[in-house]
Design a protein around this motif. Structure first.
Motif: not given
Length: 242
Positions: A72-92
Motif C-alpha cells: 500500500f502507499f502512504v501519502g504525505d498526509d499519513g493516510k493509507i491508499a491502494t494507489v499512489q496519491p498525488q503529492t508535491d514534487p518535494i518529498e520529506t
C-alpha cells in the motif's frame, strides 16, 4: 512520493489493531510506518547498515504475530491508499508529527503451550510481590487495567495518564519472569523496550519523568542496582594531621 510500503497488521486481544510497514528506498535507506488501523501513519527513515537489516526486522514482526496485508502507499498526509496519491514534487523524509496524546506504549504477556503450573504460579507470585512493593510507594493496582485483565487478556496499552508505575511494573515482570512467560513492551513504532532501564530514557520521558525521579522504586523492584552508601559502611575516623 516513493514506492509502496509492505504493510503488516496486528490485532490486539482488546479488539484494537495497529499497522506496521516498511519500504526500501533507492538511496541505501529504508522507511518504516506505523499507527493504529485506519488512522494517520507516522514515518521514520533510517540508513541500512547491514544487508540483512530490514529482513531481520520483518522477521521479528512476524514472530510477534504481525500478518502481511499487502503493498500500500502512504501519502504525505499519513493516510493509507491502494494507489499512489498525488503529492508535491518535494518529498520529506522526516516523520509526520503525531501528538503525544495519541501515542501509546503497547504491552503483551505470552505463555508457551503447556506452561508448567509451577512456572505460572511463580509468575503470579512475582506479580503479587511487585504489587506489594508498589503499595509502599503509594501505587495501588486494584483499579488498574492490568489488574482488571488478571494478566489473562495478555495485551493492552499504557497511556500517559496511566502513569510511570504501570510501565515500571510491567518492565519488572519482563526482567524477572520465569521460563515460558514472555513480557513485551514496545513504542508506537513497534521498537521493543528493553528491561535495561538506564537505556530507556525515551520511555521515561513519555511519562514526563527521568531516572533519578523513579530511582527508589526502580531499585526496590530490581530494575536498577542499589547505590552503595559509603557513609553506612565507613568507620568513624578522627581527623589527623601529618
Amino acid at each position: 512520493m516513493s514506492g509502496p510500503f509492505q504493510l503488516y497488521h496486528f490485532d490486539n486481544n482488546d479488539g484494537s489493531s495497529k499497522v506496521w510497514g516498511v519500504r526500501f528506498n533507492n538511496d541505501s535507506t529504508f522507511t518504516t510506518c506505523w499507527g493504529k488501523s485506519l488512522a494517520k501513519m507516522s514515518l521514520k527513515t533510517k540508513g541500512i547498515t547491514h544487508p540483512d537489516m530490514v529482513h531481520k526486522l520483518i522477521r521479528s514482526k512476524e514472530r510477534k504475530g504481525y500478518v502481511l496485508s499487502g503493498n500500500f502507499f502512504v501519502g504525505d498526509d499519513g493516510k493509507i491508499a491502494t494507489v499512489q496519491p498525488q503529492t508535491d514534487p518535494i518529498e520529506t523524509a522526516f516523520p509526520l508529527n503525531v501528538s503525544q496524546e495519541d501515542t501509546r506504549i503497547y504491552w503483551s504477556i505470552k505463555y508457551i503451550n503447556n506452561l508448567p503450573s509451577e512456572n505460572f504460579q511463580s509468575f503470579k507470585a512475582l506479580s503479587e510481590r511487585f504489587k506489594t512493593i508498589f503499595v509502599r510507594f503509594g501505587k495501588n493496582f486494584d483499579q488498574d487495567p492490568i489488574k482488571k485483565s488478571g494478566l489473562v487478556r495478555n495485551s493492552g496499552i499504557i497511556k500517559k495518564e496511566d502513569g510511570v508505575f504501570v510501565f515500571l511494573f510491567l518492565l519488572a515482570l519482563k526482567k524477572f519472569s520465569p521460563v515460558g512467560v514472555t513480557v513485551s513492551l514496545s513504542h508506537d513504532d513497534d521498537v521493543e523496550i528493553s528491561d535495561r532501564l538506564k537505556m530507556e530514557t525515551e520511555a521515561l520521558s513519555f511519562f514526563d519523568t527521568d531516572l533519578e525521579s523513579i530511582r527508589s522504586i526502580a531499585e526496590e523492584i530490581g530494575l536498577l542496582a542499589k547505590r552503595l552508601d559509603l557513609s553506612m559502611i565507613a568507620p568513624e575516623l578522627e581527623d589527623f594531621y601529618f
